[in-house]
Design a protein around this motif. Structure first.
Motif, PDB file in Angstrom:
ATOM      1  N   ALA A   1       0.436   3.835   2.717  1.00 37.91           N
ATOM      2  CA  ALA A   1       0.847   3.488   4.073  1.00 37.91           C
ATOM      3  C   ALA A   1       2.335   3.713   4.300  1.00 37.91           C
TER       4      ALA A   1
ATOM      5  N   ASP B   1       0.849  -1.185   0.000  1.00 37.17           N
ATOM      6  CA  ASP B   1       0.000   0.000   0.000  1.00 37.17           C
ATOM      7  C   ASP B   1       0.891   1.243   0.000  1.00 37.17           C
TER       8      ASP B   1
ATOM      9  N   ARG C   1      -6.254   8.808   4.142  1.00 38.32           N
ATOM     10  CA  ARG C   1      -6.318   7.810   5.202  1.00 38.32           C
ATOM     11  C   ARG C   1      -5.915   8.462   6.518  1.00 38.32           C
TER      12      ARG C   1
END
Length: 538
Positions: A53, A50, A419
């Motif tokens: 991330a 990801d 996020r």
């Protein structure tokens, strides 16, 4: 009598083993090769999961994570360093963190066994080139084997026949000799660089295979996954190595290379073998590199005076009790607890606000990656950290400091929108005038803190009341006992003007500065603007 004869080999075995140990050359001490940052990062780049991330490059630079990576990977090969880099950059899931904690605790429980395991892995440090790209990059494929290699033996036969013909029949046969010599020399020139690089790559792969074979049946609880791999690892290793007949005495070796093309044939044969066994080699890499990374972390923790296993908190809360920075010798231990709101940090010049931001950021990154941090106790969110601390102008790029700051602030907002993250900001918007700096900072931080946990430090103290609905005020200062503390509240007494006298400015300059400061203080007196941005949040 038959019993005695039967048992003799058992009696002699220890003595023979000792004699063999005395006659076998000792393994040379491994070198810690100075790999480039790009080499260390290669595994993470070719196996990235990801992307959102992963810690971005500015954050990696701002938090000094390259230097921290060198600290935790002392006496570790490129394999273990690449795994530690990937963990630190990408973080770990809750299940991965629990597994790694169990493995590291197993190593910490027996320092003697840890030292022996570290010694058993030392062969990996002989690798002087990284192989993660070769093994894990799907875009790298085996070079095609030239068709002429199938009939390579005809070239030395042509050479021998032409020399004989020139000596016995006609000097014109020397032309054929020249052609044969060209056909022998041309591959050496064409593939020389590839063969030299492959020699190093093959050597690194052999180190992996050697350790994999040694750990098969070692009995160590963390080496169970190596069971049954030793035989295959040994077989591949032997085939990757040139034949003793080829790699023997220098004259024999040169003859085999120049007249029999032994090195060219071995290059294509061993490359084809490596790609055919790529899946197994990747497994060996993962097993060896992850074990070495865990060993490195355990050895690091044994040498670290203050650390703890970090618990995982909610996205909008954290607690760090007596946290320190592992790269700062004699660092003051500071504590902070946030729940729901972020933090606005204030403090006098040079007191350590930026150092604390880096301390918090590094501990967040370490806890997310390794499960531990440098504190007495900690509850931290397992979220990516996004930092803005060292923005600079660019003369060549034609970008001013303020434009660079705006670009980075936009990246923080984009990350927070994508996020949950933790944002660390140091001295936001220094590149413009005071009024516009405060105005832009208040608006951007208000928007950012609405979406993420934000910790910001600034000398613009007016931001404290402006953002009180989003950020809890904290001040860094020295108490009466001389101990540095982090306490709730906004700085009451600044020292920027007082430093003028200590740095060679006269009293006239200082008096004028104090006069202007009193005027500015009146602008923010009485908590003016405290509810300017508050739309009911808080």
């Amino acid at each position: 009598m038959s019993f005695t004869v039967f048992r003799l080999p058992g009696y002699w075995r220890p003595l023979l083993a000792r004699v063999a140990g005395l006659t076998t050359p000792a393994e040379p001490e491994p070198q810690d090769y100075p790999f480039a940052p790009g080499d260390v990062a290669r595994l993470q780049r070719v196996t990235a999961g990801d992307a959102d991330a992963a810690l971005d490059d500015p954050t990696w630079r701002d938090l000094l994570l390259e230097r921290y990576g060198e600290l935790v990977s002392a006496e570790t090969s490129i394999f273990g360093r690449q795994v530690l880099y990937r963990r630190l950059r990408n973080g770990s899931s809750e299940d991965e963190a629990a597994l790694r904690r169990t493995r590291v605790e197993t190593l910490l429980a027996d320092p003697g066994r840890l030292a022996r395991l570290h010694h058993g892995l030392r062969a990996l440090r002989h690798a002087d080139i990284e192989v993660a790209g070769l093994l894990f990059d799907a875009d790298i494929t085996a070079p095609p084997r030239p068709a002429w290699l199938r009939v390579w033996f005809l070239i030395p036969l042509l050479l021998a026949a032409s020399i004989a013909a020139a000596l016995l029949l006609s000097p014109l046969a020397w032309l054929a000799t020249a052609v044969a010599m060209y056909l022998l020399v041309a591959p050496q020139m064409r593939y020389r660089e590839r063969m030299e690089e492959w020699s190093r790559l093959g050597g690194a792969l052999q180190m992996l295979l050697r350790v994999c074979a040694l750990l098969d049946g070692s009995g160590h609880p963390l080496a169970e996954d190596f069971t049954g791999r030793g035989k295959r690892a040994g077989w591949i290793s032997r085939r990757l190595k040139p034949s003793p007949l080829v790699d023997g005495a220098p004259l024999v070796k040169d003859y085999q290379h120049w007249f029999m093309l032994a090195n060219v044939r071995h290059y294509f044969r061993s490359v084809r073998l490596a790609f055919a066994q790529r899946a197994f080699l990747c497994e060996c890499y993962d097993l060896c590199a992850n074990l070495e990374a865990d060993v490195a972390l355990a050895r690091h923790l044994l040498a670290t005076p203050l650390w703890c296993w970090a618990g995982r908190s909610a996205a909008r809360s954290l607690a760090l009790d007596e946290g320190v920075h592992p790269l700062v010798e004699g660092a003051s231990a500071l504590s902070i607890a946030l729940d729901g709101k972020g933090a606005f940090l204030s403090g006098q010049n040079g007191v350590g606000k930026s150092t604390f931001l880096r301390t918090l950021g590094l501990n967040l990154a370490a806890a997310r990656a390794f499960g531990f941090c440098y504190a007495r106790r900690a509850m931290l969110p397992a979220l990516p950290v996004v930092a803005s601390m060292q923005n600079e102008d660019s003369l060549l790029g034609g970008q001013s400091l303020y434009i660079a700051e705006l670009a980075r602030a936009r990246e923080l907002l984009a990350a927070a929108t994508a996020r949950p993250v933790v944002c660390l900001v140091d001295e936001i918007f220094r590149g413009t005038n005071h009024e516009e700096s405060v105005s832009a900072a208040a608006a951007v931080l208000d928007e950012l803190a609405a979406q993420a946990l934000v910790v910001v430090s600034s000398h613009n103290l007016v931001l404290g009341p402006l953002l009180a609905h989003r950020l809890a005020p904290w001040r860094v200062g020295t108490g009466d006992d001389g101990v540095l503390r982090l306490e709730p509240g906004v700085l009451g007494r600044t020292n920027g003007i007082a430093l003028l006298a200590g740095h060679g400015f006269g009293t006239a300059v200082q008096d004028k500065a104090e006069k202007v400061a009193r005027w500015l203080a009146g602008q923010r007196g009485g908590g003016a603007g405290a509810d300017l941005l508050d739309d009911g949040v808080g």
